[in-house]
Design a protein around this motif. Structure first.
Motif, PDB file in Angstrom:
ATOM      1  N   GLN A 177       0.826  -1.204   0.000  1.00 32.30           N
ATOM      2  CA  GLN A 177       0.000   0.000   0.000  1.00 32.30           C
ATOM      3  C   GLN A 177       0.863   1.259   0.000  1.00 32.30           C
ATOM      4  O   GLN A 177       0.607   2.206  -0.755  1.00 32.30           O
ATOM      5  N   ALA A 178       1.914   1.270   0.841  1.00 33.22           N
ATOM      6  CA  ALA A 178       2.806   2.428   0.918  1.00 33.22           C
ATOM      7  C   ALA A 178       3.536   2.653  -0.403  1.00 33.22           C
ATOM      8  O   ALA A 178       3.686   3.795  -0.866  1.00 33.22           O
ATOM      9  N   ALA A 179       3.980   1.572  -1.032  1.00 36.12           N
ATOM     10  CA  ALA A 179       4.698   1.687  -2.302  1.00 36.12           C
ATOM     11  C   ALA A 179       3.805   2.261  -3.397  1.00 36.12           C
ATOM     12  O   ALA A 179       4.243   3.078  -4.211  1.00 36.12           O
ATOM     13  N   LYS A 180       2.512   1.855  -3.405  1.00 33.96           N
ATOM     14  CA  LYS A 180       1.577   2.378  -4.407  1.00 33.96           C
ATOM     15  C   LYS A 180       1.285   3.856  -4.173  1.00 33.96           C
ATOM     16  O   LYS A 180       1.304   4.667  -5.098  1.00 33.96           O
ATOM     17  N   LEU A 181       1.031   4.204  -2.907  1.00 36.62           N
ATOM     18  CA  LEU A 181       0.672   5.587  -2.582  1.00 36.62           C
ATOM     19  C   LEU A 181       1.828   6.555  -2.820  1.00 36.62           C
ATOM     20  O   LEU A 181       1.618   7.706  -3.208  1.00 36.62           O
ATOM     21  N   GLN A 182       3.054   6.093  -2.566  1.00 39.63           N
ATOM     22  CA  GLN A 182       4.214   6.981  -2.655  1.00 39.63           C
ATOM     23  C   GLN A 182       4.935   6.890  -3.998  1.00 39.63           C
ATOM     24  O   GLN A 182       5.972   7.518  -4.190  1.00 39.63           O
ATOM     25  N   GLY A 183       4.374   6.135  -4.919  1.00 34.77           N
ATOM     26  CA  GLY A 183       4.907   6.119  -6.287  1.00 34.77           C
ATOM     27  C   GLY A 183       6.249   5.440  -6.461  1.00 34.77           C
ATOM     28  O   GLY A 183       7.074   5.887  -7.270  1.00 34.77           O
ATOM     29  N   PHE A 184       6.486   4.351  -5.725  1.00 39.11           N
ATOM     30  CA  PHE A 184       7.743   3.622  -5.888  1.00 39.11           C
ATOM     31  C   PHE A 184       7.669   2.714  -7.110  1.00 39.11           C
ATOM     32  O   PHE A 184       6.625   2.142  -7.411  1.00 39.11           O
ATOM     33  N   ASP A 185       8.818   2.580  -7.795  1.00 36.68           N
ATOM     34  CA  ASP A 185       8.888   1.706  -8.969  1.00 36.68           C
ATOM     35  C   ASP A 185       9.047   0.246  -8.572  1.00 36.68           C
ATOM     36  O   ASP A 185       8.525  -0.651  -9.241  1.00 36.68           O
ATOM     37  N   VAL A 186       9.823   0.025  -7.500  1.00 34.02           N
ATOM     38  CA  VAL A 186      10.140  -1.345  -7.075  1.00 34.02           C
ATOM     39  C   VAL A 186       9.967  -1.458  -5.564  1.00 34.02           C
ATOM     40  O   VAL A 186      10.384  -0.574  -4.809  1.00 34.02           O
ATOM     41  N   LEU A 187       9.350  -2.559  -5.135  1.00 32.01           N
ATOM     42  CA  LEU A 187       9.240  -2.878  -3.714  1.00 32.01           C
ATOM     43  C   LEU A 187       9.947  -4.200  -3.474  1.00 32.01           C
ATOM     44  O   LEU A 187       9.617  -5.213  -4.085  1.00 32.01           O
ATOM     45  N   MET A 188      10.930  -4.178  -2.569  1.00 26.56           N
ATOM     46  CA  MET A 188      11.686  -5.385  -2.257  1.00 26.56           C
ATOM     47  C   MET A 188      11.293  -5.890  -0.881  1.00 26.56           C
ATOM     48  O   MET A 188      11.375  -5.157   0.108  1.00 26.56           O
ATOM     49  N   LEU A 189      10.859  -7.151  -0.815  1.00 28.55           N
ATOM     50  CA  LEU A 189      10.431  -7.760   0.441  1.00 28.55           C
ATOM     51  C   LEU A 189      11.489  -8.743   0.921  1.00 28.55           C
ATOM     52  O   LEU A 189      11.775  -9.753   0.268  1.00 28.55           O
ATOM     53  N   ASP A 190      12.082  -8.437   2.076  1.00 27.87           N
ATOM     54  CA  ASP A 190      13.110  -9.286   2.663  1.00 27.87           C
ATOM     55  C   ASP A 190      12.450 -10.197   3.690  1.00 27.87           C
ATOM     56  O   ASP A 190      12.104  -9.763   4.792  1.00 27.87           O
ATOM     57  N   THR A 191      12.256 -11.458   3.337  1.00 31.36           N
ATOM     58  CA  THR A 191      11.559 -12.383   4.243  1.00 31.36           C
ATOM     59  C   THR A 191      12.533 -13.015   5.236  1.00 31.36           C
ATOM     60  O   THR A 191      13.754 -12.928   5.080  1.00 31.36           O
ATOM     61  N   ALA A 192      11.984 -13.663   6.246  1.00 31.18           N
ATOM     62  CA  ALA A 192      12.800 -14.300   7.281  1.00 31.18           C
ATOM     63  C   ALA A 192      13.502 -15.525   6.733  1.00 31.18           C
ATOM     64  O   ALA A 192      12.972 -16.243   5.887  1.00 31.18           O
ATOM     65  N   GLY A 193      14.714 -15.768   7.239  1.00 28.92           N
ATOM     66  CA  GLY A 193      15.429 -16.986   6.883  1.00 28.92           C
ATOM     67  C   GLY A 193      14.747 -18.180   7.512  1.00 28.92           C
ATOM     68  O   GLY A 193      14.166 -18.087   8.599  1.00 28.92           O
ATOM     69  N   ARG A 194      14.788 -19.288   6.821  1.00 21.87           N
ATOM     70  CA  ARG A 194      14.078 -20.463   7.329  1.00 21.87           C
ATOM     71  C   ARG A 194      14.839 -21.729   6.930  1.00 21.87           C
ATOM     72  O   ARG A 194      15.622 -21.731   5.983  1.00 21.87           O
ATOM     73  N   LEU A 195      14.636 -22.769   7.703  1.00 23.06           N
ATOM     74  CA  LEU A 195      15.156 -24.072   7.321  1.00 23.06           C
ATOM     75  C   LEU A 195      14.172 -24.690   6.337  1.00 23.06           C
ATOM     76  O   LEU A 195      12.959 -24.599   6.537  1.00 23.06           O
ATOM     77  N   HIS A 196      14.678 -25.318   5.289  1.00 20.98           N
ATOM     78  CA  HIS A 196      13.751 -25.849   4.292  1.00 20.98           C
ATOM     79  C   HIS A 196      12.955 -27.042   4.823  1.00 20.98           C
ATOM     80  O   HIS A 196      12.048 -27.516   4.155  1.00 20.98           O
ATOM     81  N   VAL A 197      13.281 -27.503   6.037  1.00 24.91           N
ATOM     82  CA  VAL A 197      12.485 -28.582   6.625  1.00 24.91           C
ATOM     83  C   VAL A 197      11.398 -28.032   7.547  1.00 24.91           C
ATOM     84  O   VAL A 197      10.577 -28.780   8.071  1.00 24.91           O
ATOM     85  N   ASP A 198      11.405 -26.714   7.761  1.00 21.58           N
ATOM     86  CA  ASP A 198      10.432 -26.079   8.662  1.00 21.58           C
ATOM     87  C   ASP A 198       9.179 -25.718   7.858  1.00 21.58           C
ATOM     88  O   ASP A 198       9.107 -24.663   7.226  1.00 21.58           O
ATOM     89  N   GLN A 199       8.186 -26.576   7.884  1.00 23.86           N
ATOM     90  CA  GLN A 199       7.010 -26.387   7.049  1.00 23.86           C
ATOM     91  C   GLN A 199       6.179 -25.188   7.473  1.00 23.86           C
ATOM     92  O   GLN A 199       5.550 -24.533   6.634  1.00 23.86           O
ATOM     93  N   ALA A 200       6.179 -24.862   8.775  1.00 22.97           N
ATOM     94  CA  ALA A 200       5.405 -23.706   9.252  1.00 22.97           C
ATOM     95  C   ALA A 200       5.918 -22.419   8.618  1.00 22.97           C
ATOM     96  O   ALA A 200       5.136 -21.575   8.144  1.00 22.97           O
ATOM     97  N   LEU A 201       7.243 -22.264   8.577  1.00 22.81           N
ATOM     98  CA  LEU A 201       7.825 -21.070   7.962  1.00 22.81           C
ATOM     99  C   LEU A 201       7.641 -21.091   6.448  1.00 22.81           C
ATOM    100  O   LEU A 201       7.494 -20.041   5.809  1.00 22.81           O
TER     101      LEU A 201
END
Length: 490
Positions: A177-201
């Motif tokens: 929402q903030a990126a759309k309202l403020q006219g950003f060209d690119v939004l980068m989402l940095d997600t949490a690191g996870r173990l590939h065996v952790d199904q919840a994450l």
């Protein structure tokens, strides 16, 4: 990167080139050595098997064996197969959508996602002229969101304000929402690191992807983990629709198996490689150039691009004007040394220039490293302005003072002065031969660039230097006069 593999393959192909004619058994023996080299470089076995079979089939053909230069033909076949294995064409980010384009970063804990997010954002902001916002969705690791905010300040890239207690999916909605309202060209989402065996994450990651609907989902993996990096990529690709891979710490990976296996095993292109800790330490992955580095052909195109980014036009023009007059004092030499440092130092240039085994061997043995540039700069910095302009003023007493002031020896000072004297001699010859055009003829290269400083066994014509990069002249045989001596063990 790829030092071990490049050295092994270099030995194999040097033997092939050394023979005037080849028969099928010669080629098959060489391919067996290539197979071992690839396996030792930690390349996946199915990839190695397919690669060697394909190359062998083409290399034992009559057209190759009966050619004038069969050894060179085999090397070309291997080069083409390597390029195909690595992905053929460079694959940049797909941002040609209605803004903001969403780029989602995923990966294991400790793979370098947050730093890589900032690196890519900085690259998009500076080179792509994009208005970029970063948002941290990592609510698990302590101070992860604060870390991205600090990196955003360093990279001059906006970050989403932190709201304590919000969950990743809610942060993603607020960021969009903030990126759309403020006219950003690119939004980068940095997600949490996870173990590939952790199904919840993993479920959390899929929920974020469903909300953000990203154009790019980039998997960040540590190249030093070797084949496990490929396994991680396969696991993540089963959970979300990955569009590409970013390999971090490629500068520390002497084997390179992850890079060589990734595209073939996962079908996902390698889009970027991390080459250092600094925020500008990231490169677009160029398969053809990487293949050239592996086979010891260098990567002159990347060097020219890096030079264009780091060389100050005013300095280059001023030096070119002085060179045309046959002038080259210690101030000019100092500027060139600093220019080399900005381009990545000896190690960075050695990785991209062909035919400079002297430098690579000296650095591998510990006889030289990037500190040699600092040491040379310190010597020049310990001189007075008059001494830098007129090196002939440096008598024995002054040399002792300069050595003490720079923390070096009189022998080091003499080596640097000899190097400068030899270069000045070349400049005077250049003037007699018709200025910069004369220099091009003298060196056989055209411009006498930084490639000339480090030597040029296989660089542009006769190895004299890189076209269009005014700098230190080299010699076709290797290092320029004096520089090789300076690299010797003290």
């Amino acid at each position: 990167m790829f030092e071990s593999l490049s050295e092994r393959l270099g030995g194999v192909f040097d033997r092939l080139r050394g023979r005037g004619a080849l028969n099928e058994s010669d080629v098959r023996e060489a391919m067996r050595e290539v197979r071992v080299a690839l396996l030792e470089a930690d390349v996946a076995l199915p990839v190695v098997r397919q690669f060697v079979e394909k190359v062998t089939e083409q290399a034992v053909g009559q057209q190759v064996l009966r050619s004038v230069t069969p050894g060179q033909q085999v090397v070309k076949i291997v080069n083409d197969a390597l390029v195909e294995m690595l992905g053929s064409e460079a694959s940049d980010l797909n941002l040609d959508v209605t803004p903001p384009a969403i780029v989602m970063m995923v990966g294991l804990q400790g793979s370098g996602k947050t730093t890589t997010t900032a690196k890519i954002a900085k690259r998009l902001s500076e080179k792509g002229r994009k208005k970029v916002m970063m948002a941290s969705l990592d609510v698990n690791r302590p101070a992860a969101q604060e870390q991205l905010a600090v990196l955003g300040t360093q990279a001059s890239v906006a970050t989403l304000p932190i709201v304590t207690g919000q969950q990743p999916v809610d942060i993603a909605r607020r960021a969009l929402q903030a990126a759309k309202l403020q006219g950003f060209d690119v939004l980068m989402l940095d997600t949490a690191g996870r173990l590939h065996v952790d199904q919840a994450l993993m479920e959390e990651m899929k929920a974020v992807a469903a909300v953000a609907e990203p154009e790019e989902i980039l998997l960040v993996v540590d190249a030093l983990t070797g084949q496990d990096a490929v396994n991680v990529a396969k696991s993540f690709s089963e959970q979300v629709a990955l569009t590409g891979v970013v390999l971090t710490r490629m500068d520390g990976d002497a084997r390179g198996g992850a890079a060589l296996s990734m595209r073939a095993v996962t079908g996902k292109p390698i889009k970027f490689v991390g080459t250092g800790e600094k925020l500008d330490g990231i490169e677009l992955f160029q398969p053809a150039r990487v293949a050239g580095r592996i086979l010891g052909m260098g990567d002159v195109v990347s060097l020219v691009e890096k030079a264009a980014e780091t060389i100050k036009v005013e300095e280059a023009e001023a030096l070119a004007a002085r060179m045309a007059k046959g002038l080259f004092d210690l101030n000019d030499l100092r500027n060139q040394l600093r220019q080399m440092s900005r381009m990545g130092g000896l190690s960075g240039l050695a990785a991209m220039l062909p035919g400079i085994k002297q430098v690579k061997q000296a650095m591998a043995s510990g006889a030289a490293d990037d500190k040699v540039l600092v040491r040379m700069d310190a010597i020049i910095g310990s001189m007075t302005p008059k001494e830098r302009a007129k090196p002939e003023l440096l008598n024995a007493k002054r040399k002792i003072r300069v050595a003490k002031g720079s923390g070096t020896t009189v022998q080091d000072v003499n080596k640097l002065l000899k190097m400068h004297q030899d270069m000045s001699t070349v400049m005077k010859k250049m003037k007699k031969m018709g200025g910069l055009k004369g220099l091009a003829g003298l060196l056989g290269g055209g411009g006498g660039g930084l490639g000339g400083l480090l030597g040029g066994g296989g660089a542009p014509p006769a190895g004299g230097g890189l076209p269009g990069l005014p700098g230190m002249p080299g010699n076709p045989q290797g290092l320029p006069p004096g520089f090789q001596n300076f690299l010797k063990k003290r």
